[in-house]
Design a protein around this motif. Structure first.
Motif: not given
Ligand code: BGC
Length: 898
Positions: A154-171, A182-189
């Motif tokens: 099993r492989a699970t990828l956890l990701a987040t960003a300051l800004g917006l991200y898109e991920l690629e794996l092997d192209g 997503g948009w949340t109250s970034y300083d808290h959540r």
């Protein structure tokens, strides 16, 4: 007797959610049976960790048989959950006849990291001395890793960003969600997404892999709000990613962001902004950048950012996705000589197109909602938002492009630089919003009303892009609390919005001031002092209460309780007296038509609005306290509520029943919020109806009065007036915009005037859902599909259709947390009415049919006594009431009894 079947297992409302960080997730299911009056009397749940076979040793919870009719929100009560683990569950039930169902198919949820200390990853960003943090270009980050020749389980990828991200794996892209995290109250959540990439690693036949991420400014660092502020949350983008690989031999590997990653800003996205649009230069493309063997020697090292992991949370709502693709309906050559695509629908999302042009050809798309009176492209109402997408061609063959980190609100697209003639098939609009479950359908015999309903749904789709926004096109697109409060009940019919609002309400609570004040917008990006307008701040109370009403969700009340009481206490601390709220800044009956010339604020006295909402919110807090078993609070707020109601009456209602606010909205609020009883109530209702008639059957209400206007008329003896208002097509009215060709709900009743001119450039959105709040009246009042306030969540339904509504048929269908619920009626020429009702298993309904007491009634062509458990009751007002259990029914009310 066939047993019930258990289907559609859900965890926290979601199908197989990933990355949950809730310690006691709630499970729900639906029941299937062809038997009527079916109820659940007991259930049993088994949960196994990482095991589809439910082997005894892997069970973390076996509830055993529990006597309970709960099937929507059962709290997990097993062993403490572990991080990044898949919990597989199944359910069986017993029905009211003692029959046991087979086990359901299994479903699962997966946990994210439950403890901040478990993060091995570091926040990274390109080294500042190599890549300017203020660069407009997207950043690209990559890293190669190995799976040690071992078999991946099993492989699970956890990701987040300051800004917006898109991920690629092997192209290849990981997942299909957009605008992550997503948009949340970034300083808290700050939300972390989890992706299952098992197949990508296990099926690759290769040990070496590459993770890549593209990073853009987004809401975090880009321009937000009409004041032109940017970098509101921070001035550096960042990436945080942790890949958990579990091997067949029981060992585990982790790949995480750290200084070993490489970064560049020299990629094809040259600029990207929520309001601006995107500029993509294909000559900067980095072929193979997220694949093995790519030469990243020209890239730079990443450096770490110091930022706490304490604000990280698992995802709390559905993801934002492309949910539909629309083809242009025509290519227009405007009088000004421009080429414009018409999508036929005002939508929110992005354009995708395919071209074949020489390298370096510059193509531009401008997006707008309407054409002007002359038929020319018009972008004035966007204010400083540009909505401009520019593409510079690669050359050498067909190329397809869609922007990544921006969205537009548009129906029309002006094309510049494209080869003529335009082939519309080379273009499509991709509709983007939070991927909520469609739940409600309303339909009736008047096509204009059906178009209105579609416009309401489109308004919701356009403005539920991770948070509830006011509008999707101009330089706002913000979480205006008032707008959300006004529309939430309608929203909850059209789509499943419980997770969506639960997430947003936690941001509201996080942004609430220590005084309990509530920001105008959530997440809050406005200046200090932009908080606590009546009817806006009340979102803190009205929204959780509405979610509770529609879904029976008590947890949202528990979680928001502090926020709800905080708001009421804030109000209490405001006015000159404890009971009248007569101070501070308020938007009033925003955009009411009884406003003075050049004002946005309707004529209803602000202190009347403020005090009415104070009473209403206090009453909801008292009810909430009672639901939560907080008896002391319940008594305290009930008492306070009583005093506010009396103070309201003393201040605003004369002894003979006149209201000190000669507007429609004043009367609407007094009636809706129960601020007058008996004769006074009747007089207020009659006066309201009189006011509507005096305007020639028109409304003058703004944001505050409009949502409740038809409800109070229908509930207080003036249903005919409500019907005429809704069927009115002359300005101002709901059908006026429909007649003008609107495909969404407008911000202003006169967004486009009868002569084709615009109300204004300044504040003129053509996709503002607030006035769409009439949808709630269409399905609850007109079709009659309602909930019971005392037994909320659609376990108990109230069916009270209103066939005296100027139509020949109407039908509402709602997929509640229990299943398909229907209320419909149709009339035949001889005056007979046929009702169609359907209730899912494990629910019951109280039915009230108007004008039926003296008429013949048949249920499924049979005598009601043969079908119903108890005979129908003839009520004084001529209606007939009775109880229904689950199942489908056809009820005919025909000619008069002899
Ligand atoms: C928004 C509204 C909002 C209002 C505040 C506007 O600019 O678009 O919908 O509620 O400001 O009054």
């Amino acid at each position: 007797m066939r047993a019930m079947m258990v289907t559609e297992l859900r965890c926290e409302y979601l199908k197989n959610p990933m990355g949950l960080t809730v310690s006691r997730p709630r499970l729900g299911w639906k029941l299937l049976t062809d038997r009527r009056n079916a109820l659940q009397t007991a259930y049993r749940i088994q949960v196994a960790a990482e095991d589809e076979t439910f082997a005894e040793e892997n069970l973390v919870w076996d509830s055993g048989r529990l006597e309970s009719d709960e099937s929507a929100h059962v709290e997990y009560a097993g062993e403490e959950l572990k991080s990044v683990t898949r919990y597989v569950y199944r359910v069986r039930v017993w029905d009211d006849q003692g029959e046991e169902s087979p086990w359901s198919d299994s479903a699962y949820w997966e946990t994210g990291l439950l403890n901040a200390a478990e993060w091995r990853a570091r926040w990274i960003t390109p080294a500042a001395d190599k890549v300017d943090p203020a660069a407009k270009e997207a950043f690209y980050l990559r890293r190669e890793f190995e799976t040690d020749g071992k078999k991946v389980r099993r492989a699970t990828l956890l990701a987040t960003a300051l800004g917006l991200y898109e991920l690629e794996l092997d192209g290849r892209r990981v997942g299909d969600s957009l605008f992550t995290p997503g948009w949340t109250s970034y300083d808290h959540r700050l939300q972390v997404q989890a992706y299952d990439v098992t197949d990508r690693l296990a099926g690759a036949g290769e040990d070496r892999h590459v993770l890549g991420a593209a990073l853009a400014d987004g809401w975090y660092k880009g321009r937000l709000g009409w004041e032109g502020r940017s970098a509101i949350y921070g001035d550096r983008r960042g990436l945080l990613l942790q890949l958990h690989i579990r091997y067949d031999d029981g060992t585990e590997g982790i790949v995480a962001t750290d200084e070993s990653w490489r970064a560049t800003a020299n990629g094809p996205i040259r600029m990207s902004g929520i309001y601006e649009g995107e500029t993509y230069d294909a000559s900067f493309e980095l072929p193979g950048w997220s694949e093995r063997g790519f030469d990243d020697s020209g890239w730079h090292p990443a450096e770490t950012l110091d930022r706490s992991m304490d604000t990280l949370i698992g995802e709390q709502s559905e993801r934002v996705k492309v949910t539909e693709t629309i083809r242009p309906v025509s290519v227009i050559s405007t009088p000004a000589g421009e080429t414009v695509l018409d999508l036929g629908q005002n939508m929110v999302g992005r354009m995708v197109f395919t071209v074949n042009m020489p390298a370096g050809t510059k193509l531009t798309l401008h997006h707008a909602e309407v054409l002007d009176r002359e038929g020319n492209f018009y972008a004035g109402n966007l204010r400083t938002a540009r909505q401009e997408v520019t593409y510079l061609c690669r050359g050498g063959g067909a190329e397809t492009y869609r922007p990544s980190f921006t969205f537009q609100g548009f129906r029309y697209v002006r094309l510049t630089g494209f080869p003529e003639p335009i082939d519309p098939d080379d273009f499509a609009g991709e509709v983007i919003h939070t991927d909520m479950r469609p739940t409600g359908f309303f339909e009736c015999s008047d096509p204009r009303i059906n178009r209105l309903q579609r416009n309401i749904v489109w308004g919701q789709r356009g403005n539920f892009l991770d948070i509830p926004t006011d509008c999707p096109q101009r330089d706002e697109r913000l979480g205006w609390t008032g707008d959300a409060q006004v529309f939430i009940r309608t929203a909850a019919f059209n789509y499943g919005v419980a997770p969506f609002f639960a997430k947003w309400l936690k941001d509201l609570a996080a942004e609430q001031l220590p005084s309990g004040g509530v920001p105008f917008v959530v997440p809050d990006i406005l200046d200090e002092g932009s908080h606590s307008s009546a009817a806006w701040g009340d979102a803190a109370v009205i929204c959780p209460w509405t979610i509770y009403q529609c879904y029976g969700d008590k947890r949202i009340l528990e979680e928001q309780y502090g926020s709800m009481t905080g708001w009421v206490e804030y109000i209490r601390s405001q006015g000159d007296s404890e009971l009248l709220w007569n101070t501070g800044f308020h938007f009033g009956d925003w955009l009411g038509l009884d406003a003075k010339e050049n004002s946005y604020v309707g004529a209803t006295p602000r202190d009347l609005i403020c005090t009415a909402f104070f009473a209403y919110s206090t009453s909801l807090v008292a009810k909430t306290a009672a639901v939560l078993g907080r008896e002391e609070d319940a008594a305290k707020y009930e008492e306070l509520h009583g005093r506010i109601v009396r103070a309201f009456a003393d201040e605003f209602i004369t002894p003979s029943g006149r209201l000190a606010g000669h507007t429609q909205t004043s009367h609407v609020l007094a009636l809706m919020f129960g601020l007058a009883e008996g004769e006074t109530r009747k007089r207020l209702a009659d006066t309201l109806a009189e006011y509507v008639r005096a305007e020639g059957m028109h409304l003058t209400t703004g944001f505050v009065g409009t949502p409740y206007l038809c409800h109070v008329l229908s509930e207080n003896g003036h249903h005919d007036v409500a019907v005429q208002l809704v069927l009115q097509e002359e300005y101002p009215s709901w059908l006026y915009s429909v007649k003008q060709g609107a495909t969404t709900i407008w911000e202003h009743w006169d967004g486009i005037k009868p002569d084709g001119s615009f109300w204004s450039d300044d504040m003129n959105s053509y996709n503002h859902y607030a006035y769409g709040a009439v949808g709630d009246w269409l399905y609850r009042a007109l079709a009659g599909l309602d909930t019971d306030e005392n037994e909320p969540g659609c376990k108990r339904i109230v069916l009270r259709p209103k066939p005296d509504s100027g139509l020949t048929h109407a039908r509402a269908q709602y997929d509640s947390v229990y299943g398909k619920t229907v209320s419909g009626w149709s009339k035949t020429a001889d005056g007979a009415v046929t009702y169609e009702f359907e209730l899912p298993p494990n629910t019951t309904a109280r039915v009230r049919l108007p004008d039926a007491a003296n008429k013949k009634m048949r249920i499924d062509e049979r005598d009601p006594a043969e079908v119903l458990a108890a005979p129908p009751t003839r009520e004084e007002d001529g209606s007939v009431t009775f109880e229904l259990g689950s199942g489908r029914y056809t009820v005919k009310v025909g000619e008069k009894r002899p």
